[in-house]
Write an enzyme that holds these catalytic residues in place. Structure first.
Site, short mmCIF file in Angstrom:
data_model
loop_
_atom_site.label_atom_id
_atom_site.label_comp_id
_atom_site.label_asym_id
_atom_site.label_seq_id
_atom_site.Cartn_x
_atom_site.Cartn_y
_atom_site.Cartn_z
N LYS A 174 13.62 -10.08 -10.39
CA LYS A 174 12.56 -10.45 -9.24
C LYS A 174 11.45 -10.90 -10.04
O LYS A 174 10.88 -12.00 -9.66
CB LYS A 174 12.40 -9.30 -8.32
CG LYS A 174 11.24 -9.61 -7.44
CD LYS A 174 11.16 -8.38 -6.37
CE LYS A 174 9.78 -8.74 -5.49
NZ LYS A 174 9.24 -7.44 -4.56
N ASP A 183 10.03 1.28 -14.33
CA ASP A 183 9.98 1.75 -13.04
C ASP A 183 9.11 3.13 -13.16
O ASP A 183 9.24 3.83 -13.81
CB ASP A 183 11.28 2.30 -12.66
CG ASP A 183 11.47 3.04 -11.50
OD1 ASP A 183 10.57 3.02 -10.77
OD2 ASP A 183 12.71 3.35 -10.83
N ASN A 192 -1.72 -2.44 -12.31
CA ASN A 192 -1.93 -3.31 -10.94
C ASN A 192 -0.85 -2.58 -10.25
O ASN A 192 -0.94 -2.57 -8.82
CB ASN A 192 -1.91 -4.52 -11.15
CG ASN A 192 -1.26 -5.27 -10.07
OD1 ASN A 192 -2.31 -5.97 -9.10
ND2 ASN A 192 -0.05 -5.69 -9.82
N SER A 249 -7.53 0.58 -7.84
CA SER A 249 -7.77 1.63 -6.69
C SER A 249 -7.64 0.98 -5.26
O SER A 249 -7.03 -0.17 -5.19
CB SER A 249 -8.59 2.44 -7.09
OG SER A 249 -8.87 3.40 -6.14
N TYR A 290 -1.60 8.01 0.34
CA TYR A 290 -2.18 6.71 -0.25
C TYR A 290 -3.60 7.02 -0.75
O TYR A 290 -3.96 6.66 -1.83
CB TYR A 290 -1.99 5.82 0.58
CG TYR A 290 -2.55 4.47 0.13
CD1 TYR A 290 -1.80 3.82 -0.88
CD2 TYR A 290 -3.88 3.69 0.49
CE1 TYR A 290 -2.22 2.72 -1.56
CE2 TYR A 290 -4.27 2.58 -0.03
CZ TYR A 290 -3.49 2.10 -1.12
OH TYR A 290 -3.76 0.68 -1.69
N LYS A 335 -4.89 6.85 -4.79
CA LYS A 335 -6.09 5.99 -5.12
C LYS A 335 -7.18 6.76 -5.52
O LYS A 335 -7.84 6.16 -6.62
CB LYS A 335 -6.39 4.92 -3.75
CG LYS A 335 -5.14 3.94 -3.48
CD LYS A 335 -4.95 3.05 -4.49
CE LYS A 335 -3.81 3.45 -5.33
NZ LYS A 335 -3.31 1.97 -6.49
#
Length: 318
Positions: free
Chosen positions: A55, A80, A107, A154, A181, A185
């Site tokens: 990909k 991974d 990222n 973040s 989440y 972050k």
């Protein structure tokens, strides 16, 4: 000079990055691809990591073209982040190659996914967004040159939750997608704070950045209703603060703060801090998903405690 609508190419206008080497995680879509493209288009040698190399190859064809046209290069490495065996194998290969780095841009990530666990048994978002990067970056940290930088992506989503050092994997706490989440972050910011403290004496600094709201594959676990409700929540906070309604950024605008922090920003001004819209964010203790950074995300004691907890979880000391 730059702000929320600045693009990657505007941030790097006139920059000659030939001879510079950057590593960007997550180059199979969205911000990672754009970050790699603009660096390579200015002559840099870019190492891009991805879980799915096939990909990533498809997604970065235009990155290679930009690199060839401007004296840069792109190398893809399989990583991974949800598997520490994969992370360690890739890190060992990079260390063995002994090619120094000017910046690492962490990222890659996942957002608001259903409850799950990584290969190693960690809650998916904490395990992928934080622990995978924690091991990978620490294992290759020696490759960062004096003057080098770590940039952790973040999110304003860190305002959903502080890290939970007692129950990081939701073993005793009911799972909620955005709480998980938010924890991950916040962990990205705290990791940058402690990494900066540990490495600044050798001239290596770290910062965390919020790219802004962008339509990317990161939202794949969210329905249109979820997105609409999230934007309504943001706009309620903006209205209460006298700010303009939320607007999506383009991908080049979203990647601009990463590139600014990795290449352009005065390093002594961003070290150990959280940035948004190509500037250092202000502390903001009020609730809601508008700009600024929560104080708990920059707390040095919390950063040290998270580092120790992370070492305990992954079974490795750095």
């Amino acid at each position: 000079m730059f702000g929320e609508r600045s693009t990657t190419d505007e941030v790097l206008a006139g920059a000659n990055l030939k001879g510079k080497r950057y590593l960007v995680t997550g180059v199979s879509a969205g911000l990672g691809v754009e970050t790699a493209r603009t660096l390579a288009a200015h002559g840099a040698d870019v190492i891009g990591t991805a879980r799915n190399i096939a990909k990533a190859k498809r997604a970065t064809e235009h990155v290679k073209e930009a690199a060839w046209a401007n004296g840069g290069s792109l190398e893809l490495v399989e990583v991974d982040l949800a598997s520490l065996a994969s992370v360690r194998a890739a890190a060992d290969g990079l260390v063995e190659a002994r090619k120094p780095l000017d910046s690492i841009i962490a990222n890659a990530g996942v957002m608001a996914c259903p409850f799950g666990r990584t290969v190693d048994g960690f809650e998916t978002q904490f395990g992928t967004n934080h622990l995978g990067h924690f091991v990978f970056i620490n294992r290759i940290a020696e490759l960062l040159k004096p003057g080098g930088r770590l940039v952790n992506l973040s999110s304003t989503g860190h305002r959903f939750a502080d890290v939970d050092l007692e129950d990081p994997n939701f073993e005793h706490t009911p799972y909620a997608e955005f709480i998980a989440y938010g924890r991950s972050k916040t962990a990205n910011i705290l990791f940058a704070v402690e990494f900066d403290r540990r490495h600044r004496d050798r001239g290596v600094r770290a910062a965390a950045v919020h790219p802004g709201g962008i339509r990317t594959e990161l939202e794949r676990h969210m329905s249109d209703d979820d997105l609409e409700q999230l934007i309504e929540t943001i706009n309620e906070g903006n209205a209460a603060a006298g700010k303009a309604p939320f607007e999506y950024k383009t991908i080049p605008q979203g990647a601009a703060t990463s590139v600014w922090a990795a290449v352009v920003a005065p390093v002594e001004e961003i070290g150990g801090l959280y940035c948004e819209d190509c500037h250092v964010a202000e502390l903001a203790e009020e609730q809601g998903l508008r700009g600024g950074v929560q104080p708990y995300a920059l707390n040095a004691d919390r950063a040290r405690a998270l580092w120790a907890k992370s070492e305990q979880l992954v079974g490795e000391t750095f």
